[in-house]
Design a protein around this motif. Structure first.
Motif, short mmCIF file in Angstrom:
data_model
loop_
_atom_site.label_atom_id
_atom_site.label_comp_id
_atom_site.label_asym_id
_atom_site.label_seq_id
_atom_site.Cartn_x
_atom_site.Cartn_y
_atom_site.Cartn_z
N TYR A 213 -9.56 -10.21 2.42
CA TYR A 213 -8.99 -11.14 3.40
C TYR A 213 -9.33 -12.56 2.96
N ILE A 214 -8.31 -13.34 2.73
CA ILE A 214 -8.49 -14.74 2.36
C ILE A 214 -7.78 -15.60 3.38
N HIS A 215 -8.54 -16.35 4.17
CA HIS A 215 -7.96 -17.21 5.19
C HIS A 215 -7.63 -18.55 4.54
N SER A 216 -6.42 -18.67 4.03
CA SER A 216 -6.02 -19.92 3.38
C SER A 216 -4.51 -19.98 3.32
N ASP A 217 -4.00 -21.13 2.82
CA ASP A 217 -2.55 -21.29 2.70
C ASP A 217 -2.01 -20.56 1.48
N LEU A 218 -2.84 -19.78 0.79
CA LEU A 218 -2.39 -19.02 -0.36
C LEU A 218 -1.90 -17.62 0.01
N GLN A 219 -1.96 -17.29 1.29
CA GLN A 219 -1.39 -16.02 1.72
C GLN A 219 0.11 -16.02 1.41
N GLY A 220 0.58 -14.94 0.79
CA GLY A 220 1.99 -14.87 0.41
C GLY A 220 2.31 -15.75 -0.79
N PHE A 221 1.30 -16.04 -1.60
CA PHE A 221 1.47 -16.93 -2.76
C PHE A 221 2.53 -16.40 -3.73
N GLU A 222 3.33 -17.31 -4.26
CA GLU A 222 4.27 -17.00 -5.33
C GLU A 222 4.04 -17.98 -6.47
N PRO A 223 4.23 -17.56 -7.73
CA PRO A 223 4.00 -18.45 -8.88
C PRO A 223 4.75 -19.77 -8.76
N ASN A 224 4.06 -20.84 -9.10
CA ASN A 224 4.68 -22.17 -9.06
C ASN A 224 3.94 -23.06 -10.04
N ILE B 23 11.71 -20.25 -25.76
CA ILE B 23 11.76 -18.82 -26.05
C ILE B 23 12.39 -18.05 -24.89
N GLY B 24 12.19 -18.53 -23.67
CA GLY B 24 12.78 -17.85 -22.52
C GLY B 24 11.87 -17.65 -21.35
N TYR B 25 10.65 -18.21 -21.39
CA TYR B 25 9.74 -18.11 -20.26
C TYR B 25 10.02 -19.23 -19.26
N SER B 26 9.62 -19.01 -18.02
CA SER B 26 9.82 -20.01 -16.98
C SER B 26 8.82 -21.14 -17.09
N SER B 27 7.55 -20.79 -17.32
CA SER B 27 6.51 -21.79 -17.41
C SER B 27 5.25 -21.17 -17.98
N LEU B 28 4.23 -21.98 -18.13
CA LEU B 28 2.93 -21.54 -18.62
C LEU B 28 1.93 -21.53 -17.48
N GLY B 29 1.23 -20.41 -17.30
CA GLY B 29 0.17 -20.32 -16.30
C GLY B 29 -1.14 -19.99 -16.98
#
Length: 284
Positions: free
Chosen positions: A33-44, A270-276
Motif C-alpha cells: 500500500y503506497i499512499h501517494s499520487d503514484l497510484q495508477g502510475f503510467e510511464p511518462n 530505433i523505435g523506442y518511446s523514451s529512455l527510463g
C-alpha cells in the motif's frame, strides 16, 4: 484478537512486515500500500527522486514503477504507431554497477583500504552516466545479436548512417561484449571491405592509434577494448581529419547531459518511446 485472526481479517496469509527490505519480500508488488499520487502510475517523462530512511518504502515505490513499465512494454511494439515500448536501464540489476565500480577501482589503481576515500574524491556524475551507457549498449548489442527485434533494429541502423556510427561506437566503447560478438556486429553493420580496413590498423599510423586512445581515455567504468580494434573501427567509419573531440561531441557526448540526449535520440530512432533509468541506494 490472535495474530492469525488479525491476518485473516485483512485477508493476509502471513505477516507482511517480517521482510526487512522490499527485494527480499515474498509479496507481489500490488500487495503493497503506497499512499501517494503514484497510484495508477503510467510511464511518462517525469523524473522522480525519492528520499527517506531505510525501510520507509523507497525500494517498494521503485519496484512498483518498474512493474508499470514492464506492463506497458508487454503491450507495446517496437516502432509501433500507437504504443512504442520504453527502453529501461535497470541500475539495480545485480552485478552491473558492481562491475562498473570494479573497473573504476582498477582505473584508480587503489586497494580496498583506500577505496572509499579515492572513490569520493574521483567519482563524477559523468561516470554514473557512463554506467547507464554501458547498460544500454550491452542490452542493445544482445538485442541485435539474438533478440526478437533484431531485424527491425538492423534495418533502421543501416538506413541512418549517423545512428549506425553512433551504435557501433557505443558497442565498442561501452558494451560488455566479447571479441566474437563485436566482430559479428561489424560484419552486419559495416561495409564488406571493413574487415580488410579493420585489419590494416597501421594505415592510420601513430595518429590513428592516438585518436583511438584519446576516445577511450575518459571512460573509466568498463574495460577498454584493445587499441587496434577501436582504431580500425574509427578508420573505417570516419575520415582521418575527424578528431576524437569531434567524434565524441557528435556521437557519444562530452557532458552527462549530452550523453543522455544522444542516447535518447538513438533509442527513439530505433523505435523506442523514451529512455527510463532506475536506480536505488545511490548513497551507499
Amino acid at each position: 484478537m490472535s495474530t492469525s485472526k488479525i491476518l485473516q481479517h485483512y485477508h493476509l496469509g502471513r505477516n507482511p512486515f517480517t521482510d526487512r527490505t522490499a527485494e527480499k519480500s515474498n509479496l507481489t508488488n500490488d500487495s503493497y500500500y503506497i499512499h501517494s499520487d503514484l497510484q495508477g502510475f503510467e510511464p511518462n517523462e517525469t523524473t522522480y527522486l525519492f528520499f527517506g530512511k531505510r525501510g520507509s518504502g523507497k525500494t517498494t515505490i521503485r519496484m512498483q514503477l518498474m512493474a508499470a513499465y514492464d506492463k506497458y512494454n508487454a503491450e507495446s511494439e517496437l516502432g509501433g504507431r500507437d504504443k512504442k515500448p520504453h527502453f529501461v536501464v535497470d541500475l539495480c540489476r545485480p552485478g552491473h554497477v558492481t562491475s562498473c565500480l570494479k573497473s573504476f577501482q582498477e582505473y584508480l589503481g587503489c586497494g580496498d583500504e583506500s577505496w572509499d576515500v579515492r572513490f569520493s574524491e574521483s567519482w563524477q556524475s559523468a561516470d554514473l552516466v557512463d554506467c547507464i551507457l554501458s547498460y544500454a549498449a550491452t542490452t542493445l548489442v544482445e538485442e541485435v545479436r539474438k533478440g526478437p527485434n533484431s531485424k527491425r533494429i538492423l534495418d533502421t541502423l543501416k538506413s541512418d548512417d549517423k545512428v549506425r556510427k553512433q551504435f557501433l561506437l557505443l558497442a565498442h566503447l561501452y558494451a560488455n561484449a566479447d571479441y566474437l560478438t563485436l566482430s559479428a556486429l561489424r560484419a552486419r553493420l559495416m561495409p564488406a571491405t571493413s574487415s580488410l580496413l579493420l585489419a590494416a590498423t597501421t594505415a592510420g599510423g601513430v595518429l590513428g592509434a592516438k585518436r583511438a586512445e584519446s576516445l577511450m581515455e575518459p571512460i573509466h567504468v568498463v574495460p577498454h577494448k584493445t587499441t587496434d580494434i577501436i582504431e580500425g573501427v574509427l578508420n573505417t567509419l570516419f575520415a582521418s581529419v575527424d578528431t576524437h573531440e569531434t567524434i565524441r561531441a557528435n556521437y557519444i557526448g562530452v557532458s552527462g547531459h549530452q550523453k543522455m540526449d544522444l542516447l535518447q535520440n538513438l533509442l527513439t530512432t530505433i523505435g523506442y518511446s523514451s529512455l527510463g533509468v532506475f536506480g536505488d541506494c545511490f548513497d551507499e
